[in-house]
Motif scaffolding. Structure first.
Motif, short mmCIF file in Angstrom:
data_model
loop_
_atom_site.label_atom_id
_atom_site.label_comp_id
_atom_site.label_asym_id
_atom_site.label_seq_id
_atom_site.Cartn_x
_atom_site.Cartn_y
_atom_site.Cartn_z
N LYS A 1 38.93 39.34 33.59
CA LYS A 1 39.85 40.07 32.71
C LYS A 1 41.29 39.66 32.96
CE LYS A 1 37.05 44.27 32.06
NZ LYS A 1 36.95 45.73 32.34
N ASP A 2 41.66 39.51 34.24
CA ASP A 2 43.03 39.10 34.56
C ASP A 2 43.31 37.68 34.08
OD1 ASP A 2 43.80 41.50 35.73
OD2 ASP A 2 43.04 40.93 37.71
N SER B 1 31.79 43.43 40.17
CA SER B 1 32.96 44.16 39.64
C SER B 1 34.25 43.37 39.91
CB SER B 1 33.05 45.55 40.28
OG SER B 1 33.18 45.46 41.69
N SER B 2 34.32 42.74 41.07
CA SER B 2 35.52 41.94 41.38
C SER B 2 35.60 40.72 40.48
CB SER B 2 35.49 41.51 42.86
OG SER B 2 35.58 42.62 43.72
N GLU C 1 36.77 41.83 37.03
CA GLU C 1 38.21 42.07 37.00
C GLU C 1 38.99 40.76 37.05
OE1 GLU C 1 39.82 44.94 36.40
OE2 GLU C 1 37.79 45.65 36.02
N ARG C 2 38.47 39.79 37.81
CA ARG C 2 39.12 38.47 37.85
C ARG C 2 39.11 37.83 36.46
NH1 ARG C 2 37.16 33.79 37.33
NH2 ARG C 2 35.02 34.50 37.68
N LYS D 1 30.18 40.68 32.16
CA LYS D 1 29.61 41.99 31.83
C LYS D 1 28.08 41.91 31.78
CE LYS D 1 33.48 43.84 29.11
NZ LYS D 1 33.93 44.26 27.76
N ASN E 1 41.42 39.37 43.19
CA ASN E 1 40.06 39.82 42.87
C ASN E 1 39.01 38.82 43.36
OD1 ASN E 1 40.43 42.35 41.54
ND2 ASN E 1 41.29 41.26 39.79
N ARG F 1 46.83 38.45 40.36
CA ARG F 1 45.82 39.50 40.45
C ARG F 1 44.41 38.91 40.43
NH1 ARG F 1 47.30 44.27 36.30
NH2 ARG F 1 45.03 44.45 36.50
#
Length: 408
Positions: free
Chosen positions: A102-103, A95-96, A99-100, A50, A238, A234
């Protein structure tokens, strides 16, 4: 009776229930703690990703010395600067990557949950194994007490010339074999107890009675291993998408502000600059890398497909094991009925044979057979009760449930 209760009071006070043992294990087990720290590390990585969206600020300083300078040069120059950088556009890489992260965090959360569930099942199996060993030990000790009484009785008969040395030797052999079996059970209990304490992370004095609710028709849930793999798949996708950013324009904005200082220079020197601000907007785009990025992406996609196949297999396996565990519950209930009937018959038979043996109507061979049958039937019945509890635990485990939620 009151004195007997006072003797048992310390045992009752420090007896551990199955639920309290599971709670302790989830707090103290080193493997669970390891999973917890791994999850927290993934959570910190999310915060790091972030932060990549915000500008970066750097400060620095430099000193430059030049010998044999011309009239238009300066020998000593000092500089201090501050630089602000901001990625205006990076082709979706950040952004990818976010998301990676987070997964991967979600996957680690399910890894921790599955570690707890798997540990709980192991502890339940150890718990009821110890319970079965305790019941076997009680049955053996009861049998040893009966053998000791009969041995003392036959010795009295021998002194009265009503029995032979052979009668004593045979009973003594049975008594000694029973003592051997008692010591073996004590060692098995010690080993099982130490194994359980390693999983729980603390010493356990004694075990309270605990049982599971009857197998309930509850919703079937995917276990956390499968959920973890789903998020890992996922995360790989990402990562593959992040590689695409290399083929998009990368736009960066930089602003550098520098303050200069000089030694022994006239204020009106033509080369002197006191401060300087440089604003730069740059764009970079990769147009050819000999297929390196594309091949890397294809490798990640293949890894994703491999995980997907593993998820399919594990889903089938869980459903199969859940069906088997339901059948195991029903089978265990039937075994309890058979074991209870066997114990009732063996107890009744031993009572009759014991009376006949004391009256001299049957010999010691029949007596020992009846005693052995009663001892084995008692241990088998208690074991069948404990096996049912383990069957319940396996039913809930393969249903994707937390075992502690179904303990009475």
């Amino acid at each position: 009776m009151r004195f007997f209760f006072l003797l048992l009071l310390p045992v009752l006070m420090f007896a551990e229930s199955l639920k309290s043992i599971l709670d302790s294990a989830h707090q103290n087990n080193n493997l669970v703690l390891s999973s917890k720290f791994s999850k927290e590390a993934k959570e910190r990585e999310i915060e790091s990703k972030k932060s990549d969206y915000f500008p970066t600020i750097d400060i620095g300083a430099s000193y430059k010395n030049t010998s044999d300078v011309t009239p238009f040069q300066i020998s000593d120059i000092y500089a201090g600067y501050a630089k602000v950088e901001l990625d205006v556009y990076d082709g979706g890489v950040k952004s990818s990557q976010l998301e990676r992260a987070k997964d991967e965090f979600r996957a680690s959360s399910h890894d921790e949950a599955q570690m707890k569930k798997s540990l709980s099942l192991q502890i339940v199996q150890d718990f009821y194994t110890i319970k079965s060993l305790e019941s076997s030990l009680r049955a053996k000790e009861d049998a040893r007490k009966s053998l000791q009484e009969q041995l003392e009785r036959i010795k009295q008969f021998y002194d009265a010339k009503l029995a032979t040395q052979d009668d004593i030797d045979r009973l003594q052999a049975s008594y000694d074999r029973n003592s051997y079996e008692v010591e073996s059970l004590n060692f098995e209990m010690l080993s099982a107890k130490k194994s359980l304490e390693l999983k729980v992370g603390k010493e356990i004095e004694s075990f309270d009675e605990s049982s599971f609710k009857d197998a309930e028709l509850s919703d079937f849930e995917e276990n956390d291993d499968i959920k973890s793999l789903t998020f890992k798949e996922r995360a790989i996708k990402n990562s593959a998408e992040a590689l695409d950013g290399a083929y998009y324009p990368n736009v960066k904005l930089e602003d550098t502000y520098t303050v200069y200082g000089y030694d022994d220079i006239a204020p009106n020197h033509p080369a002197k600059i006191d401060r300087q601000n440089v604003l730069m907007l740059s764009m970079n785009m990769r147009i050819f890398d000999y297929g390196s990025t594309s091949e890397s992406k294809q490798a990640l996609i293949l890894n994703s497909k491999a995980l997907n196949e593993e998820i399919k297999y594990m889903s089938k396996e869980q459903k199969m094991q859940h069906g088997i565990s339901a059948a195991r519950v029903e089978s265990s209930k039937l075994k309890i009925k058979s074991a209870k009937s066997s114990l009732t018959s063996a107890s009744s038979a031993f009572k009759t044979v014991n009376e006949k043996y004391n009256a001299g109507i049957v010999d010691y061979v029949i007596y020992l057979d009846a005693l052995s049958a009663k001892t084995d039937a008692s241990a088998l019945y208690e074991k069948s009760l404990n096996d049912l509890e383990v069957a319940y635990a396996m039913f809930y485990y393969y249903g994707g449930k937390k075992l502690e939620d179904f303990i009475k």
